[in-house]
Design a protein around this motif. Sequence first.
Motif, short mmCIF file in Angstrom:
data_model
loop_
_atom_site.label_atom_id
_atom_site.label_comp_id
_atom_site.label_asym_id
_atom_site.label_seq_id
_atom_site.Cartn_x
_atom_site.Cartn_y
_atom_site.Cartn_z
N SER A 72 0.81 -1.22 0.00
CA SER A 72 0.00 0.00 0.00
C SER A 72 0.85 1.27 0.00
N LEU A 73 2.16 1.13 0.18
CA LEU A 73 3.04 2.29 0.23
C LEU A 73 3.89 2.36 -1.02
N PRO A 74 4.25 3.55 -1.45
CA PRO A 74 5.13 3.67 -2.62
C PRO A 74 6.54 3.20 -2.28
N ALA A 75 7.25 2.77 -3.32
CA ALA A 75 8.65 2.39 -3.13
C ALA A 75 9.49 3.62 -2.81
N ARG A 76 10.45 3.43 -1.95
CA ARG A 76 11.35 4.53 -1.59
C ARG A 76 12.71 4.28 -2.22
N GLU A 77 13.23 5.31 -2.88
CA GLU A 77 14.56 5.23 -3.47
C GLU A 77 15.58 5.61 -2.40
N ASN A 78 16.44 4.66 -2.05
CA ASN A 78 17.42 4.88 -1.01
C ASN A 78 18.82 5.16 -1.53
N ALA A 79 19.02 4.96 -2.82
CA ALA A 79 20.34 5.24 -3.39
C ALA A 79 20.63 6.74 -3.27
N GLY A 80 21.79 7.04 -2.76
CA GLY A 80 22.17 8.43 -2.61
C GLY A 80 21.63 9.10 -1.37
N ILE A 81 20.94 8.33 -0.50
CA ILE A 81 20.41 8.87 0.75
C ILE A 81 21.38 8.52 1.86
N VAL A 82 21.71 9.48 2.70
CA VAL A 82 22.69 9.25 3.74
C VAL A 82 22.22 8.15 4.67
N ALA A 83 23.15 7.30 5.08
CA ALA A 83 22.82 6.14 5.90
C ALA A 83 22.53 6.55 7.34
N ASN A 84 21.51 5.91 7.91
CA ASN A 84 21.19 6.11 9.32
C ASN A 84 22.33 5.57 10.18
N PRO A 85 22.80 6.32 11.16
CA PRO A 85 23.93 5.85 11.96
C PRO A 85 23.68 4.53 12.68
N THR A 86 22.42 4.20 12.99
CA THR A 86 22.17 3.00 13.77
C THR A 86 21.55 1.87 12.97
N SER A 87 21.42 2.02 11.64
CA SER A 87 20.74 0.98 10.88
C SER A 87 21.60 0.34 9.81
N GLY A 88 22.77 0.88 9.52
CA GLY A 88 23.58 0.33 8.44
C GLY A 88 23.28 1.00 7.13
N GLY A 89 22.04 1.38 6.91
CA GLY A 89 21.57 2.31 5.91
C GLY A 89 22.00 2.10 4.49
N PHE A 90 22.15 3.20 3.78
CA PHE A 90 22.30 3.17 2.33
C PHE A 90 23.58 3.89 1.91
N GLY A 91 23.54 5.14 1.56
CA GLY A 91 24.77 5.85 1.27
C GLY A 91 24.87 6.35 -0.15
N SER A 92 26.09 6.62 -0.59
CA SER A 92 26.35 7.26 -1.88
C SER A 92 26.02 6.33 -3.05
N LYS A 93 25.69 6.98 -4.17
CA LYS A 93 25.48 6.21 -5.40
C LYS A 93 26.82 5.73 -5.97
N VAL A 94 27.86 6.50 -5.76
CA VAL A 94 29.18 6.14 -6.29
C VAL A 94 30.18 6.11 -5.14
N ASN A 95 30.87 5.00 -4.98
CA ASN A 95 31.97 4.87 -4.03
C ASN A 95 33.20 4.41 -4.79
N ALA A 96 34.32 5.00 -4.48
CA ALA A 96 35.54 4.66 -5.22
C ALA A 96 36.74 4.63 -4.30
N ASN A 97 37.64 3.72 -4.59
CA ASN A 97 38.95 3.65 -3.93
C ASN A 97 40.02 3.75 -5.00
N LEU A 98 40.89 4.73 -4.85
CA LEU A 98 42.04 4.85 -5.73
C LEU A 98 43.28 4.66 -4.87
N SER A 99 44.08 3.66 -5.23
CA SER A 99 45.27 3.36 -4.42
C SER A 99 46.52 3.41 -5.28
N LEU A 100 47.58 3.84 -4.63
CA LEU A 100 48.88 3.93 -5.27
C LEU A 100 49.89 3.31 -4.32
#
Length: 975
Positions: A842-870
């Motif tokens: 009965s509820l609409p879907a919620r888009e969580n991509a790009g939504i900051v993660a709740n500190p106590t839930s593990g949450g969602f976060g950024s759409k793009v995450n990257a690691n560049l190592s040298l």
Amino acid sequence: MNSLWKASIFMVGASTIAIGTQASAQAVAGGQPGGDAAVQSGVPAPAPAADASAAGEIVVTGSRVVSNGNQAPTPVTVVSTQRLLETTPSSISDGLNQLPQFAGQPSQRSIGSAQGNSSAATLNLRHFGSNRNLVLLDGNRLPPAGSGGAVDTNIIPQALVQRVEVVTGGASAVYGSDAVTGVINYILDKNFNGLKFNSQAGLSTYGDNASWRVGVAAGMPLFDGRGHIEASFDHYDSKGIKDVAGRPLGKDYWIVGGAGTQANPFRLVKNGRTLLGSPGGMIVNTTTPGLADTAFNSNGVPTPFIHGASSGVNGIESGGDGGYYDDGTLLAPVRTNQAFARFDYEITNDISAYVQGSYSDSAAKYPYASARYVADILSGNPFIPASIQQIMTQTGTKSIQVGRLQSRENGLPGRINDPFNRNVYAMAGLKGKVFGRFDWNLNYIYSQNDLRVINHNNTYTPRYAAALDAVRDPATGRVVCQVSLTPNANLFPGCEPLNVFGPTAPSASAYDWITDDTRFKLTNRMNDVNLSVSGEVFSLWAGPVTAALSGEYRTLSLRNRSSAQAAAQPDCTGIRDAANCSASTPQWQHDVSTSMFGKQNVKEVAGELLIPLLRDVPLIQSLELNLAGRYTDYSTSGGVGTWKIGGTWQVSHELRIRGTRSRDIRAPTLNDLFAPTSISPTGFTDLHTNQSRPVNVIRQGNPDLKPEVAMTTTVGVVFQPEWIPGFSLAVDYYNIKINNAISSTSGFSVDVQRECETSNGASPLCSLLERPLPFSDRSAANFPTRVFSQSVNSARSWTRGVDVEANYSFDMANLIKSVPGRLAIRALVAYQPTLKTQTLISLPARENAGIVANPTSGGFGSKVNANLSLSYTSEGLSVFVTERWQSKQHPSDPAISFDLRPDIPAYSYTDISFNYRIRLGDDNTISPFVSIQNLFNKQPPLIGGQNNVPGLYYPTGQGFDVIGRYFTVGVKGKF
């Protein structure tokens, strides 16, 4: 050597970081032999070519039949633990959580409910939850730790972990239930000989969170090489960060709830204060002149309450005399111990026996929250100041309510969470060959995890109510508890009257009398029997057909023993004031759970085939089909089938294409099914009354839950051009859709509240909020008395994204002739543009991509995450620099309004480590090292919580660093 067997990652000087998110199949691990030649027990290892053997080749896969990960249709990431611990010395799991595929999990850095285990180290792939990926040790299932079903990786022997393999795709048909988003498989070095140690210490730039670690491992052959024994011990101690005031922004900002509209948005309020109480207490819930807006900033002395600026939410202001919740710990102290031993013996040339066992424990003790309450004080109480009593008498006021915040600032302790987690794991087995071509493995595993949590200074409602009702004894003139002068005095022996009028007015003896320690012990027990057989069954024109069969029977049980039952009603016999004690008030005012027991048995049978279809024809160097199927029968929810179809197409030496389609499941955990009823007060913003205050949240299990089902698609390409030596590029697409998902439906949810408001109280969801008055009443008096939360098979979740990895390494002399050493560059990028959840049809879907993660839930976060190592390595010196970057995030649902900013900008952190290896002989080395995390001391952003509830700015969202610049120095040795 055939290119099919070539590694897609490259030597980095003396050590290798073997991360091939989608490209890698084999890892060359710093010249050390690789131990196991395959991911799963019972998988045959190919005979390596001479040059590969000399380099110390490790063959890894994401399958029980594929013997080379380059050929595996499922994306596999291989992580060298040496490199993980160089960049993140705290633990292997902390290092994994910095990889783009992982979402930062609640742990030491995010304090949650006292129901949980804040010392646990869990892993979460694809932001889908730590109970939707499977954590294994050498291919064997590990027990859950605590109530959520997730594995605490602190139980794994860090000193002997050789590498970690991450299958980033659906793998339930191959590995079993829970492998919806993938598998994290820790591989031990079971052939380690010699002695190695690690000793280190760390400190933040603010002089706190001091930590130290010491670890040692030893191994040696026995019985002329037919036997082998090894053991390890590891101790880690982190002192944590005492409170939020330990950081520059820690005492300045509050997250404040609202309606989420332009007129009343969710806000970040500077210097937030609650009107529910002040450190000295204040009179609340009255408009009577002379009583309203009266505080007690000094013991027994009424003073005008000074209001701060309005926040737009009733009960919260910016500045003023309101209360400030400052007792929460920013970073929990954590102490872990881990001991492990293993013995192997070759009985015959074809049969070997092995036995291994481990013991681990972890502990964290920290202030959990201020004790906050609203006390009803009856007229005539001798602690009421004379001027206040006079007004009450004149106006006929029978009682006043005093809001009070009891914290360390006014001399008495608040709530303290004290979790202790202990795990015992034992395995014994036989393995060997039959007919010279089939590998078999039979083992038995017993494990038991005990989570004991003590909630110190929990308030016992009947005693609290009795202590608040103070009177003067007519015989002695002393202030005593009213109940002590009645026939019910025997129910409250030693009652100490409680004075709430002033910062230090409550006596230590009275506070001690109304509080006590509550505790529970949650035990997860597992018995597991596994049998597997694998090998080449026959040959076709394109090569041998390889098959694997396996069967498993396990029993699981979950028992909770609690000293205080959440559902128990307080015995209010003899209590005059029902506002302080009645059938609707909890027996204990803070986190307690209910004793319970649940169990299930699971039967599984699985098979997998690798079928070569074509080889060495135009445009097809090789074409292989990988099939897998599994049937699982749960005693609690019945049978369910899973399957996988995958294939690899080696176009040429340089190009490989692969893909899979799979049906995967996550069965409800015993906690999902039989979770003990628990009650805990939580800050809550009620859209119906526009009030913000704590409310009791009731959580419980659901024995009618069924397994959730996921359909997963992955398609990838690996490019290794021969004309760029040392370069590889891998790109993989994934799409995961979960139906019948297990979701916690709670009146706490903003969506549920909106549904209820839209229906004007007619929706069944409104029953999740228990109100004292009819729904039509929108006054403050109709604030919910209880909020209910229960898991149901009602949700749908789906995500899609792309993983990219590029590797390039070369000798510096090729670039600058006079410069020695080797340079390696690696880029890992995870793009996840869609992460939707529909909690109810009965509820609409919620888009969580790009939504900051709740500190106590593990949450969602950024759409793009990257690691560049040298990394640069020359002789004994190695330098490793990592840049961790995440794209901008919205502070909440884009449809919800915040007054601070429309989004949180992109963030990056820089880490650097130095290691110098000193050779003391052919195989003896000493390596001092220095690691600096968050080199530039980047402060986290100001954000709003995912649930948009009032609270402190810290802890911040997942993926942001609250510690700041952190230094670790140490020394490692191998002999």
